[in-house]
Write an enzyme that holds these catalytic residues in place. Structure first.
Site, PDB file in Angstrom:
ATOM      1  N   LYS A 137     -10.628  19.907 -29.942  1.00 20.57           N
ATOM      2  CA  LYS A 137     -10.309  20.835 -28.990  1.00 20.57           C
ATOM      3  C   LYS A 137      -8.908  20.803 -28.868  1.00 20.57           C
ATOM      4  O   LYS A 137      -8.220  19.851 -29.013  1.00 20.57           O
ATOM      5  CB  LYS A 137     -11.023  20.638 -27.432  1.00 20.57           C
ATOM      6  N   PRO A 171      -8.312  13.261 -35.220  1.00 22.90           N
ATOM      7  CA  PRO A 171      -7.527  11.982 -35.014  1.00 22.90           C
ATOM      8  C   PRO A 171      -7.915  11.321 -34.014  1.00 22.90           C
ATOM      9  O   PRO A 171      -8.426  11.712 -32.838  1.00 22.90           O
ATOM     10  CB  PRO A 171      -6.228  12.888 -34.734  1.00 22.90           C
ATOM     11  N   VAL A 172      -7.953   9.704 -34.393  1.00 19.26           N
ATOM     12  CA  VAL A 172      -8.257   8.751 -33.068  1.00 19.26           C
ATOM     13  C   VAL A 172      -7.321   8.901 -32.082  1.00 19.26           C
ATOM     14  O   VAL A 172      -6.004   8.649 -32.563  1.00 19.26           O
ATOM     15  CB  VAL A 172      -8.737   7.726 -33.906  1.00 19.26           C
ATOM     16  N   ALA A 173      -7.825   8.947 -30.802  1.00 23.10           N
ATOM     17  CA  ALA A 173      -6.736   8.948 -29.619  1.00 23.10           C
ATOM     18  C   ALA A 173      -5.647   9.815 -29.982  1.00 23.10           C
ATOM     19  O   ALA A 173      -4.443   9.509 -29.503  1.00 23.10           O
ATOM     20  CB  ALA A 173      -6.018   7.333 -29.725  1.00 23.10           C
ATOM     21  N   GLY A 174      -5.796  11.061 -30.394  1.00 27.48           N
ATOM     22  CA  GLY A 174      -4.729  11.998 -30.570  1.00 27.48           C
ATOM     23  C   GLY A 174      -4.792  13.219 -29.298  1.00 27.48           C
ATOM     24  O   GLY A 174      -3.942  14.014 -29.911  1.00 27.48           O
ATOM     25  N   GLY A 175      -5.605  13.010 -28.610  1.00 31.32           N
ATOM     26  CA  GLY A 175      -5.329  14.138 -27.571  1.00 31.32           C
ATOM     27  C   GLY A 175      -6.271  15.358 -28.064  1.00 31.32           C
ATOM     28  O   GLY A 175      -6.021  16.360 -27.406  1.00 31.32           O
ATOM     29  N   ALA A 215      -9.814  15.028 -28.237  1.00 30.72           N
ATOM     30  CA  ALA A 215     -11.131  14.800 -27.806  1.00 30.72           C
ATOM     31  C   ALA A 215     -12.274  14.335 -29.113  1.00 30.72           C
ATOM     32  O   ALA A 215     -13.314  14.651 -29.112  1.00 30.72           O
ATOM     33  CB  ALA A 215     -11.860  16.289 -27.159  1.00 30.72           C
ATOM     34  N   GLY A 216     -11.620  13.444 -29.688  1.00 29.63           N
ATOM     35  CA  GLY A 216     -12.481  12.930 -30.745  1.00 29.63           C
ATOM     36  C   GLY A 216     -13.519  11.919 -30.306  1.00 29.63           C
ATOM     37  O   GLY A 216     -14.482  12.047 -30.811  1.00 29.63           O
ATOM     38  N   GLY A 217     -13.150  11.103 -29.461  1.00 30.02           N
ATOM     39  CA  GLY A 217     -14.137  10.141 -28.645  1.00 30.02           C
ATOM     40  C   GLY A 217     -15.200  11.019 -28.161  1.00 30.02           C
ATOM     41  O   GLY A 217     -16.373  10.790 -28.329  1.00 30.02           O
ATOM     42  N   ASP A 223     -14.360  15.351 -20.906  1.00 30.69           N
ATOM     43  CA  ASP A 223     -14.073  16.364 -21.893  1.00 30.69           C
ATOM     44  C   ASP A 223     -15.546  16.598 -22.709  1.00 30.69           C
ATOM     45  O   ASP A 223     -15.621  17.440 -23.572  1.00 30.69           O
ATOM     46  CB  ASP A 223     -12.972  15.918 -22.986  1.00 30.69           C
TER      47      ASP A 223
END
Ligand code: C5P
Length: 304
Positions: free
Chosen positions: A13, A98-102, A104-106, A140
């Site tokens: 997102k 992207p991991v920890a990219g802002g 909403a990957g997690g 999120d």
């Protein structure tokens, strides 16, 4: 015999508007969070297994925890508890977000695991209950399930779908390393310690531009209250933002809590040019052109 499995694909997102209110007593912040799902996807496969385990591949996957703090694992545990059943399942995550990219990957992985397990287990959880479990997993996560475009209120989990015409073209500049979301919110509070922070409200001009499918009208309304905090923690992002606009983007902003930067382009051609210019520059690890809105968590494959 092959074990039964279900695979779900979940989009990233971008927050086209992220208005952040003062800190609440529970440590969260009230938001007016305008989410748009974009066509960068993680895939989560749930496979029948004798015990609960998770594996993760793709860029940055070495940064993803594989214990009970993994959001996909937490999703499987919560869903199993909700139905009073055994949580044994194998979860395989293929990361492209992207991991920890802002971006909403997690949250995408949590929503994907929830839907994949619900289908694999045949638990047929009603949509409203799935959304409530999503909200328990993170602010999120409900949006990752529904996708499209939506206004998130409360801590971001109370969603109202938003009308959007057509497709917007985006470029993401992906940075090396992540930024911690709680650290960015803390920095935002620190920077605004002496300011009167108003209650967060969606911008009517931004909602109108989304509904009209008008990128020229949307560009000047893009806004992220977390951006000063992300820039304070990662000053080099200011150069990334300038480079994207110099390469022809209509506007750029930090995506969520960063460090990915999102650029709005007038059309697919302009987006490709901005992505090429950024990818070849020293301002980011890589750049990706994509589009939104796209649907939320979707089953793409199943083996019985
Ligand atoms: O809900 P989620 O786990 O994604 O939130 C991660 C962190 O981001 C929270 O622990 C909190 O520090 C911050 N946050 C916030 N206000 C929100 C959403 C997240 O302060 N509305």
């Amino acid at each position: 015999m092959t074990a039964a499995s279900r695979t779900v694909r979940v989009p990233a997102k971008v927050n086209v508007q992220l208005a952040v209110g003062p800190p609440r007593a529970d440590g969260f912040h009230d938001l007016a969070n305008v989410f748009l799902a974009v066509a960068l996807y993680d895939e989560v496969t749930a496979t029948e297994a004798g015990e609960l385990s998770v594996g993760c591949t793709g860029p940055g996957s070495e940064l993803v925890p594989t214990g009970e703090e993994n959001l996909a694992v937490r999703a499987a545990l919560l869903l199993a508890r909700h139905h009073g059943r055994d949580p044994a399942v194998r979860l395989d995550i293929v990361k492209d977000i992207p991991v920890a990219g802002g971006m909403a990957g997690g949250s995408a992985d949590a929503a994907g695991a929830l839907l994949a397990c619900d289908q694999l287990w045949g638990t047929r959880t009603p949509h409203e209950e799935l959304l409530a479990i999503c909200a328990e997993l993170g602010s999120d996560v409900p949006f990752s399930l529904i996708g499209g475009a939506a206004l998130g209120e409360g801590r971001g989990e109370r969603l109202t779908r938003l009308p959007v015409s057509g497709t917007f073209h985006w470029v993401f500049a992906l940075a090396d390393g992540g930024l911690s979301t709680p650290a960015v919110y803390q920095e935002c509070d620190r920077l605004r310690a002496d300011a009167e922070v108003p209650a967060p409200l969606p911008d009517p001009a931004l909602l109108k531009a989304l509904a009209a499918g008008d990128p020229l009208a949307l560009a000047p309304t893009l806004a992220n209250d977390l951006q000063p905090a992300a820039l304070s923690l990662r000053p080099a992002l200011a150069e990334t933002l300038k480079a994207g606009v110099a390469a022809g983007a209509l506007a750029g902003l930090v995506s969520g809590s960063g460090p990915s930067c999102a650029f709005l382009a007038a059309d697919a051609e302009a987006a490709a040019a901005v992505a090429d210019a950024l990818a070849g520059s020293a301002h980011c690890r890589t750049a990706r052109a994509t589009t939104g809105p796209v649907p939320g968590a979707t089953t793409i494959d199943s083996h019985a």
